[in-house]
Design an enzyme around this catalytic site. Structure first.
Site, PDB file in Angstrom:
ATOM      1  N   GLU A  48       0.849  -1.197   0.000  1.00 46.48           N
ATOM      2  CA  GLU A  48       0.000   0.000   0.000  1.00 46.48           C
ATOM      3  C   GLU A  48       0.875   1.234   0.000  1.00 46.48           C
ATOM      4  O   GLU A  48       1.718   1.426   0.871  1.00 46.48           O
ATOM      5  CB  GLU A  48      -0.860  -0.004   1.269  1.00 46.48           C
ATOM      6  CG  GLU A  48      -1.631   1.285   1.487  1.00 46.48           C
ATOM      7  CD  GLU A  48      -2.145   1.423   2.913  1.00 46.48           C
ATOM      8  OE1 GLU A  48      -1.889   0.500   3.725  1.00 46.48           O
ATOM      9  OE2 GLU A  48      -2.782   2.442   3.215  1.00 46.48           O
ATOM     10  N   ASP A  68      -3.558   0.448   9.881  1.00 42.99           N
ATOM     11  CA  ASP A  68      -4.570   1.437  10.293  1.00 42.99           C
ATOM     12  C   ASP A  68      -5.862   1.202   9.505  1.00 42.99           C
ATOM     13  O   ASP A  68      -5.969   0.249   8.748  1.00 42.99           O
ATOM     14  CB  ASP A  68      -4.039   2.856  10.043  1.00 42.99           C
ATOM     15  CG  ASP A  68      -3.755   3.079   8.559  1.00 42.99           C
ATOM     16  OD1 ASP A  68      -3.165   4.091   8.200  1.00 42.99           O
ATOM     17  OD2 ASP A  68      -4.106   2.175   7.759  1.00 42.99           O
ATOM     18  N   ASP A  76      -7.280   2.754   6.972  1.00 41.69           N
ATOM     19  CA  ASP A  76      -7.126   2.726   5.501  1.00 41.69           C
ATOM     20  C   ASP A  76      -6.512   1.413   5.072  1.00 41.69           C
ATOM     21  O   ASP A  76      -6.939   0.784   4.107  1.00 41.69           O
ATOM     22  CB  ASP A  76      -6.218   3.885   5.063  1.00 41.69           C
ATOM     23  CG  ASP A  76      -7.026   5.178   4.964  1.00 41.69           C
ATOM     24  OD1 ASP A  76      -6.439   6.262   4.817  1.00 41.69           O
ATOM     25  OD2 ASP A  76      -8.277   5.071   5.054  1.00 41.69           O
ATOM     26  N   ASP A 110      -0.842  -0.934   5.747  1.00 41.33           N
ATOM     27  CA  ASP A 110      -0.662  -0.326   7.067  1.00 41.33           C
ATOM     28  C   ASP A 110      -1.625  -0.958   8.058  1.00 41.33           C
ATOM     29  O   ASP A 110      -2.688  -1.441   7.673  1.00 41.33           O
ATOM     30  CB  ASP A 110      -0.949   1.186   6.982  1.00 41.33           C
ATOM     31  CG  ASP A 110       0.187   1.908   6.263  1.00 41.33           C
ATOM     32  OD1 ASP A 110      -0.011   3.027   5.794  1.00 41.33           O
ATOM     33  OD2 ASP A 110       1.269   1.285   6.147  1.00 41.33           O
TER      34      ASP A 110
END
Ligand code: 28F
Length: 645
Positions: free
Chosen positions: A434, A510, A512, A508
């Protein structure tokens, strides 16, 4: 001998030759349990329940049982009770031991004479309840029959005494209580939802049969399933997040040449295909002849019908393929076969050739009739299929153009791919990373001999809501498909062309990142499921924390590891804890050591354990309907510890 009040001494039991054989048989099961139930972890543990329940379902198939009750006890023992005829309690005419003992100690006694029941002889199913007995520290059978309550107790498969009558009853049925043997199983805790979803599936597949499950470990935790609609209700259950194209599923129930065939299907306004198939209630994940028969009948009947609705000129050059007719289709194909032959390494594919023709005949006639009786629905289906065909043609042309374009630019591989030097797919890995910054670090930190990097910028398309032409038109996806090398779609997907035997999604940790991860998983699940089945797809597990104390520098992949490292370090001064928000916070060396080097990294393999559940989750999370997604997030939000805001 003075009768010992505390323990009832087992009466002398003269062992006969057959007893020795039986004990040898059960000993074999205890020596190599995985050969009989697949494994001794959670899957094998839950398989014990399915073996016992299958006998009750068999009794229901024979028309004598209408209800099965399953209970999980506080000690993680299981009891299964049916209201069938009850296992005969006489001495078996030829075996010379009680019939109950016979069923519970002879491998493949199968609970019934095999010629008149749909016992599954292949794969893990149908090893018989004797395996459950051998792998239980205690098993008690209680039979209600002929006005008597008959009971026999076994320990690790060995009868403790001949069975005996312990009372009167006006009920009928068989109950089996068993405590899995802690000497055998690494996992001893039953998962309520795992059992419940399989029992729900059995209730769908055996319409009208009531199946209940109750968990004594948690007050009030119980489910009851009974579906007079059978597999048609199964469709409505699976599709409840999708917008249907027609009110009721098409429901086909037919005994074709002695083979019971039950099929239900319904179209929704989406583009994905969800097809589930069963033989004798066993989920044939890899399909087989029954599925081939259904697919060819559906394609043929819709092509026939198309002639009525599509003007000749519009139809020119557009033939409706199998892929087109299954766009937006949810279907369940269930057949009962006396001697099922399973193929494939996982024994989840039906091989009996005669079944293809049987299902094809049954389905073709019924669908053609249905279309005659429901012209409006027939028209809707044909139009949807026709549009799918047109879109597919457009996608094919787009691909041809793209191929020609990239051929003109030289080299069929996408520019953004940092390929590896090895040309041996079995050692090559493709990291789907990503973002460009992490992509950059990954390119620097990789071993360029066998590790390729493809940076994905931002969100890829949500394929759950997109049709093939849009999917291929998406830059990120077509780049990924070119890099992977297998092609896409039923016509051109070819797993032999796979360029990497590991595809690793690295995003990641997180919100997203997990969104991109879910989008990628949706794509692979919908359009490259075989890569998941082959165990090619992995999720990289980047560290969540870096802990520094003086010269010590350690990484933790979850809170538990973090706390363990902190405990080891003790309360030195100057402990520095960094919580990684994204891959970009690591330099190439750190990313390489923690997440990419085979010697140190942790990879999570993606498996399609329960396709029905997975299908549900993808549809709910990625589908059109907002309501179910909101509900799911609401119900599961408490699980999210550290929500990135
Ligand atoms: C909780 C688990 O195992 N139920 C069963 C029956 C009923 C019959 C049966 C079983 C040995 C070889 C015939 C009764 N009356 N529940 C169960 N219910 N086994 S197992 O027969 C086994 C005999 O074949 C049964 C007449 N015919 C069959």
């Amino acid at each position: 001998m003075e009768e010992n009040k505390a323990v009832q001494e087992p009466k002398e039991h003269t062992y006969q030759a057959s007893d020795i054989k039986v004990l040898e048989g059960l000993e074999a099961v205890r020596k190599r349990p995985a050969m009989y139930i697949g494994s001794t972890d959670a899957r094998g543990l839950h398989h014990l329940v399915y073996e016992v329940v299958d006998n009750s379902v068999d009794e229901a198939l024979a028309g004598h049982c209408t209800r099965i009750d399953v209970v999980i006890s506080t000690s993680n023992a299981i009891s299964v009770q049916d209201n069938g005829r009850g296992i005969p309690t006489d001495i078996h005419p030829t075996e010379g031991i009680g019939t109950v003992e016979l069923v519970m100690t002879k491998l493949h006694a199968g609970g019934k004479f095999n010629h008149d029941s749909y016992k599954v002889s292949a794969g893990l199913h149908g090893v018989g309840v004797s395996c459950v007995n051998a792998l239980s520290s205690e098993l008690i059978v209680t039979v209600s029959r002929d006005g008597k309550l008959f009971e026999q107790t076994f320990r690790r498969g060995a009868p403790q005494a001949p069975g005996r009558n312990i009372g009167d009853t006006d009920k009928l049925g068989t109950k089996v209580f068993f405590q899995p043997d802690n000497e055998i199983f690494s996992e001893l805790i039953f998962n309520f939802d795992t059992l419940s979803s399989r029992l729900r599936e059995l209730a769908f597949l055996n319409k009208g049969l009531t199946i209940t499950i109750r968990d004594e470990r948690e007050e009030g935790k119980a489910h009851e399933f009974c579906f007079p609609g059978g597999v048609s209700a199964f469709i409505e259950y699976m599709d409840h997040h999708k917008k249907p194209l027609m009110e009721k599923p098409v429901h086909i129930i037919k005994e074709q040449d002695g083979t019971p065939v039950e099929i239900a299907f319904r179209y929704n306004d989406g583009y994905t295909e969800s097809l589930f198939s069963f033989v004798n209630n066993v989920n044939t994940v890899d399909g087989g002849t029954h599925v081939v028969g259904f697919k060819s009948a559906l394609t043929r009947s819709i092509n026939n019908k198309a002639k009525d609705f599509i003007p000749k000129n519009k139809k020119e050059g557009i033939d409706l393929t199998g892929e087109d007719v299954r766009e937006g289709l949810t279907a369940v194909v269930s057949v009962k076969v006396y001697d099922p032959q399973f193929e494939g390494q996982t024994k989840h594919k039906l091989g009996n050739h005669e079944v293809k023709g049987i299902v094809e005949t049954a389905v073709f006639d019924m669908i053609t009739n249905f279309f005659e009786e429901n012209p409006a629905i027939a028209r809707k289906i044909v139009e949807k299929v026709y549009n799918a065909a047109v879109a597919r043609e457009a996608a094919r042309k787009a691909r041809q153009l793209a191929r020609r374009k990239s051929a003109l630019e030289g080299g069929g591989l996408p520019g953004k791919l940092a390929d590896c030097s090895s040309r041996n797919p079995s050692e090559c890995e493709l990291y789907l990373v990503e973002g460009d910054s992490a992509g950059g670090s990954a390119k620097q930190g990789r071993d360029r001999r066998f590790q390729a990097i493809l940076p994905l910028k931002g969100k890829i398309l949500n394929v759950e809501k997109a049709r093939m032409d849009k999917i291929l038109g998406n830059e990120e996806i077509s780049t990924m498909v070119q890099a992977i090398g297998t092609g896409l779609g039923e016509e051109s997907f070819n797993v032999d062309k796979l360029r990497y035997h590991k595809i690793i999604i690295m995003t990641d940790a997180d919100v997203d990142g997990s969104h991109i991860q879910t989008l990628l998983l949706t794509f692979f699940c919908r359009h490259m499921k075989e890569l998941i089945d082959q165990g090619v797809l992995y999720l990289a597990q980047p560290p969540l924390y870096k802990i520094k104390a003086g010269k010590i520098e350690k990484y933790a992949f979850n809170e538990q590891e973090r706390d363990k490292i902190l405990a080891e370090i003790g309360d030195k001064k100057g402990i520095y804890i960094q919580r990684y928000k994204g891959l970009g916070e690591m330099n190439p060396e750190q990313l390489s050591v923690t997440t990419m080097q085979p010697a140190h990294r942790v990879l999570k393999r993606v498996t399609m354990e329960d396709v029905v559940e997975a299908d549900q989750i993808f549809t709910m999370l990625m589908g059109e309907e907002v309501e179910p997604r909101r509900k799911f997030i609401e119900e599961n939000a408490y699980l999210v510890k550290e929500l990135d805001v």
